[in-house]
Structures are given as structure tokens and as C-alpha cells.
Enzyme design. Structure first.
Site, PDB file in Angstrom:
ATOM      1  N   ASP A 106       0.873  -1.276  -0.025  1.00 27.21           N
ATOM      2  CA  ASP A 106       0.091   0.140  -0.102  1.00 27.21           C
ATOM      3  C   ASP A 106       0.915   1.339  -0.139  1.00 27.21           C
ATOM      4  OD1 ASP A 106      -2.327   1.472   0.163  1.00 27.21           O
ATOM      5  OD2 ASP A 106      -2.114   1.869   2.310  1.00 27.21           O
ATOM      6  N   SER A 107       0.327   2.451  -0.200  1.00 22.45           N
ATOM      7  CA  SER A 107       0.955   3.797  -0.394  1.00 22.45           C
ATOM      8  C   SER A 107       1.510   3.963   0.986  1.00 22.45           C
ATOM      9  CB  SER A 107      -0.009   4.742  -1.029  1.00 22.45           C
ATOM     10  OG  SER A 107      -0.976   4.752  -0.252  1.00 22.45           O
ATOM     11  N   TYR A 137      -0.793   8.574  -2.320  1.00 18.84           N
ATOM     12  CA  TYR A 137      -0.663   8.483  -3.745  1.00 18.84           C
ATOM     13  C   TYR A 137      -1.927   8.992  -4.495  1.00 18.84           C
ATOM     14  CZ  TYR A 137       2.726   4.779  -3.891  1.00 18.84           C
ATOM     15  OH  TYR A 137       4.046   4.101  -3.799  1.00 18.84           O
ATOM     16  N   GLY A 138      -3.327   9.302  -3.805  1.00 18.14           N
ATOM     17  CA  GLY A 138      -4.305   9.710  -4.157  1.00 18.14           C
ATOM     18  C   GLY A 138      -4.136  10.795  -5.322  1.00 18.14           C
ATOM     19  N   CYS A 196      -4.093  -1.217  -2.412  1.00 13.09           N
ATOM     20  CA  CYS A 196      -4.346   0.159  -2.580  1.00 13.09           C
ATOM     21  C   CYS A 196      -5.193   0.318  -4.060  1.00 13.09           C
ATOM     22  CB  CYS A 196      -3.044   0.711  -2.640  1.00 13.09           C
ATOM     23  SG  CYS A 196      -2.855   2.523  -2.989  1.00 13.09           S
ATOM     24  N   ASN A 197      -6.268   1.120  -3.683  1.00 14.48           N
ATOM     25  CA  ASN A 197      -7.074   1.438  -4.794  1.00 14.48           C
ATOM     26  C   ASN A 197      -6.333   2.063  -5.927  1.00 14.48           C
ATOM     27  OD1 ASN A 197     -10.033   0.376  -4.462  1.00 14.48           O
ATOM     28  ND2 ASN A 197      -9.209   0.847  -2.432  1.00 14.48           N
ATOM     29  N   THR A 198      -5.709   3.194  -5.508  1.00 13.98           N
ATOM     30  CA  THR A 198      -5.070   4.153  -6.370  1.00 13.98           C
ATOM     31  C   THR A 198      -3.963   3.233  -7.097  1.00 13.98           C
ATOM     32  OG1 THR A 198      -5.353   5.801  -4.593  1.00 13.98           O
ATOM     33  CG2 THR A 198      -3.974   6.520  -6.461  1.00 13.98           C
ATOM     34  N   GLU A 213      -4.993  10.123   8.147  1.00 14.69           N
ATOM     35  CA  GLU A 213      -3.627  10.086   8.534  1.00 14.69           C
ATOM     36  C   GLU A 213      -3.200  11.135   9.625  1.00 14.69           C
ATOM     37  OE1 GLU A 213      -0.859   8.979   5.944  1.00 14.69           O
ATOM     38  OE2 GLU A 213      -2.140   7.482   5.624  1.00 14.69           O
ATOM     39  N   CYS A 232     -11.451   2.859  -1.012  1.00 14.36           N
ATOM     40  CA  CYS A 232     -10.229   3.290  -0.643  1.00 14.36           C
ATOM     41  C   CYS A 232     -10.078   2.515   0.740  1.00 14.36           C
ATOM     42  CB  CYS A 232     -10.051   4.915  -0.202  1.00 14.36           C
ATOM     43  SG  CYS A 232      -8.699   5.489   0.401  1.00 14.36           S
ATOM     44  N   THR A 233      -8.456   2.165   0.870  1.00 14.52           N
ATOM     45  CA  THR A 233      -8.463   1.376   1.864  1.00 14.52           C
ATOM     46  C   THR A 233      -8.297   1.909   3.631  1.00 14.52           C
ATOM     47  OG1 THR A 233      -6.176   1.668   1.432  1.00 14.52           O
ATOM     48  CG2 THR A 233      -7.076  -0.309   0.866  1.00 14.52           C
ATOM     49  N   HIS A 234      -8.457   3.331   3.275  1.00 16.93           N
ATOM     50  CA  HIS A 234      -8.329   3.983   4.833  1.00 16.93           C
ATOM     51  C   HIS A 234      -9.836   4.477   4.836  1.00 16.93           C
ATOM     52  CE1 HIS A 234      -4.410   5.409   3.817  1.00 16.93           C
ATOM     53  NE2 HIS A 234      -4.279   6.283   4.967  1.00 16.93           N
TER      54      HIS A 234
HETATM   55  N1  DGL Z   1      -4.444   3.322  -0.234  1.00 14.03           N
HETATM   56  C1  DGL Z   1      -4.980   4.373  -0.819  1.00 14.03           C
HETATM   57  C2  DGL Z   1      -6.087   3.962  -1.799  1.00 14.03           C
HETATM   58  O1  DGL Z   1      -6.623   2.925  -1.311  1.00 14.03           O
HETATM   59  C3  DGL Z   1      -5.462   5.733  -0.320  1.00 14.03           C
HETATM   60  C4  DGL Z   1      -4.144   6.463   0.260  1.00 14.03           C
HETATM   61  C5  DGL Z   1      -3.370   7.212  -0.831  1.00 14.03           C
HETATM   62  O2  DGL Z   1      -3.928   8.091  -1.470  1.00 14.03           O
HETATM   63  O3  DGL Z   1      -2.417   6.845  -1.142  1.00 14.03           O
HETATM   64  O4  DGL Z   1      -6.544   4.523  -2.480  1.00 14.03           O
END
Ligand code: DGL
Length: 275
Positions: free
Chosen positions: A10-11, A42-43, A73-75, A158, A192-194
Site C-alpha cells: 500500500d502507499s 498517492y491519491g 491500494c485502490n489508487t 492520516e 479506498c483502504t483508509h
Molecule cells: N491506499 C490508498 C487507496 O486505497 C489511499 C491512500 C493514498 O491516497 O495513497 O486509494
């Protein structure tokens, strides 16, 4: 015997919400988690940047012996997975595999919706990629899917503000925007994982009849199924039930924040030179 763990990338911290469910479902395997905290989030980054960063991290996980990597990580799944699968993997490690978190949810989302209308809450990058719209169409061509980018949600999490009053403003606003797109919407995916950390407030602003889907369990079930169907790859994944955590930023900081995502205390190690 050398360990061949399943790599989870993940990011930053968010992938821990997915790893948590994977370890719960499949505790016998070894895992190695890498959070690219030094360069997260990363978003809002460009396709090229997300691709380059993700590829560097994937290469590092392969160098640690992983036969299989999940981009939790979705991004990264939206902006890098396809190119890595199609262009890089055949040249670098043709026997290995990289999977994402988008496919498992898009395969199922239509089964949860009665009205055929679903909403996607995600980062700017995931929304811009239109990956969810494209993938859901493949499995549920008649479904109406609406997206809402929530660029402030990851920073809220975060910065430990996920439970604070500041979060209410942005969560209410983004949810109202999404709901306005289709009154028939009955299913909303946290893409999004957050976002599972914001669940309490998300539920507060969503009407009760709307079902909220989170990815962790869905991805864990999908991985279990994948391993059943790919016995050659499964045999290469070692099973001593160990998980090791790595971050590209400070390990001390990572350990401080990770518990809220993973649900247990962890000890991570710093890794340098990923670039
Ligand atoms: N983990 C990222 C996601 O699932 C979110 C955090 C990021 O923007 O890096 O999209």
C-alpha cells in the site's frame, strides 16, 4: 527453507485494513507488508508517478521472495496494476503474479444492490481512472454507478482526525454530493483502504437503507479462492504464519499509527533505497 511470503503493498497504512482481514481468513501463510509512507498519499498523483512508485515497490517485494503480491491500494490498483501485469511482469518475473483490490469488489457489487444503483467513494486518482465504472460494466452491464472523489478523507485519517469534528464537514459534503447523483442508490462502496476508519461518521450521514461495502473481507475471500484455483502458485507460498512489516519512512512513526488500521500492535522495519 527460504520464506516465500505473500506480498501486500500500500502507499501507506491503509492496506493494513486489508491485510488484517487476509491474515484472519488465511492465518497459515507468511506475509510481508510494505507501506510506501515516505511518498504517500498517492491519491492525487499522476498516472506515471503512481505507476513508477508502485513498480519500484513491487520489484522490492519480489526481491524478498514473494511469488504473489496484492496491491492493497485502490489508487495503485487503478493506475498501475494493468501496466505491471501486462508489460513488466512477463519480462521481470513471468512465474509470479500481482493482483489488485478493484476486481474482487466489482465482481460482486451487483449482487448487493436491489435497485441496480451503486455509489463509489474514492480518492481523486481512483475516480479519474474510471476503473470502477469500467470494471463494474463488465460484470453488471445494466448497473448505474456514480462516483464521488473524497480527497480530504485520507489526510483526515492520516492526521488522526477521523473521529474529530473536522471530519464531519467533509464526510457530510461528499456523501450529500454522491446521494444527489441518484436517489435510487442503495449500495455504497468504500473504494479506498483508509475509509473503513471513517465508518462511524459515514454511517451517520448515509440513510439507513443504504448498504456500505468495505473491501477487506471481500479481498480476503477472493484471495482464498484464487489460491484454491492456482495450486502451482499456492505451493510456492510458505506457511509458517509469520507477518513482517516494512515502511519506506520512519518505523517508529509507522508503529505508532499502524495499530488503529491493523487492530493490533506491530513492529515494523525501515527499508531504504526503493526508488
Ligand atoms: N491506499 C490508498 C487507496 O486505497 C489511499 C491512500 C493514498 O491516497 O495513497 O486509494
Amino acid at each position: 527453507m527460504k520464506k516465500q511470503p505473500i506480498g501486500i503493498f500500500d502507499s501507506g497504512y491503509g492496506g493494513l485494513t486489508v491485510l488484517r482481514e487476509i491474515v484472519h481468513k488465511l492465518p497459515e501463510y507468511d506475509y510481508i507488508y510494505l507501506g510506501d509512507n515516505a511518498r504517500s498519499p498517492y491519491g492525487n498523483r499522476s498516472f506515471e508517478t503512481v505507476y513508477q512508485y508502485t513498480l519500484q515497490c513491487v520489484k522490492w517485494l519480489f526481491s524478498q521472495g514473494c511469488p504473489l503480491i496484492i496491491l492493497a491500494c485502490n489508487t495503485a490498483s487503478a493506475k498501475a496494476l494493468r501496466t505491471i501485469q501486462q508489460n513488466d511482469l512477463p519480462l521481470l518475473y513471468p512465474e509470479n503474479r500481482v493482483l489488485g483490490v478493484i476486481r474482487p469488489t466489482t465482481e460482486l457489487i451487483g449482487n448487493y444492490s436491489r435497485t441496480g444503483s451503486a455509489g463509489i467513494l474514492a480518492t481523486n486518482g481512483t475516480v479519474q481512472s474510471e476503473s470502477y465504472l469500467i470494471e463494474i460494466k463488465k460484470f453488471f452491464p445494466k448497473m448505474n454507478v456514480h462516483q464521488e472523489a473524497c480527497p480530504m478523507w485520507v489526510p483526515l485519517v492520516e492526521n488522526n482526525e477521523y473521529d474529530g469534528e473536522g471530519a464531519d464537514y467533509f464526510i457530510r459534503k461528499n456523501i450529500q454530493n454522491l446521494l444527489q447523483k441518484d436517489r435510487a442508490m442503495d449500495t455504497v462502496l468504500l473504494a479506498c483502504t483508509h475509509y473503513p476508519l471513517l465508518m462511524k461518521k459515514i454511517k451517520q450521514y448515509l440513510p439507513e437503507h443504504i448498504r456500505v461495502l468495505v473491501q477487506g473481507e471481500i479481498v480476503a475471500d477472493s484471495l482464498a479462492d484464487y489460491l484454491r484455483r492456482h495450486s502451482e502458485l499456492e505451493k510456492r507460498c510458505t506457511r509458517t504464519g509469520q507477518t513482517n512489516f516494512f515502511t519506506t519512512d520512519s518505523a517508529e512513526d509507522f508503529d505508532k499509527h499502524a495499530e488503529v488500521f491493523f487492530g493490533a500492535k506491530i513492529r515494523s522495519m525501515h527499508v531504504s533505497g526503493i526508488s
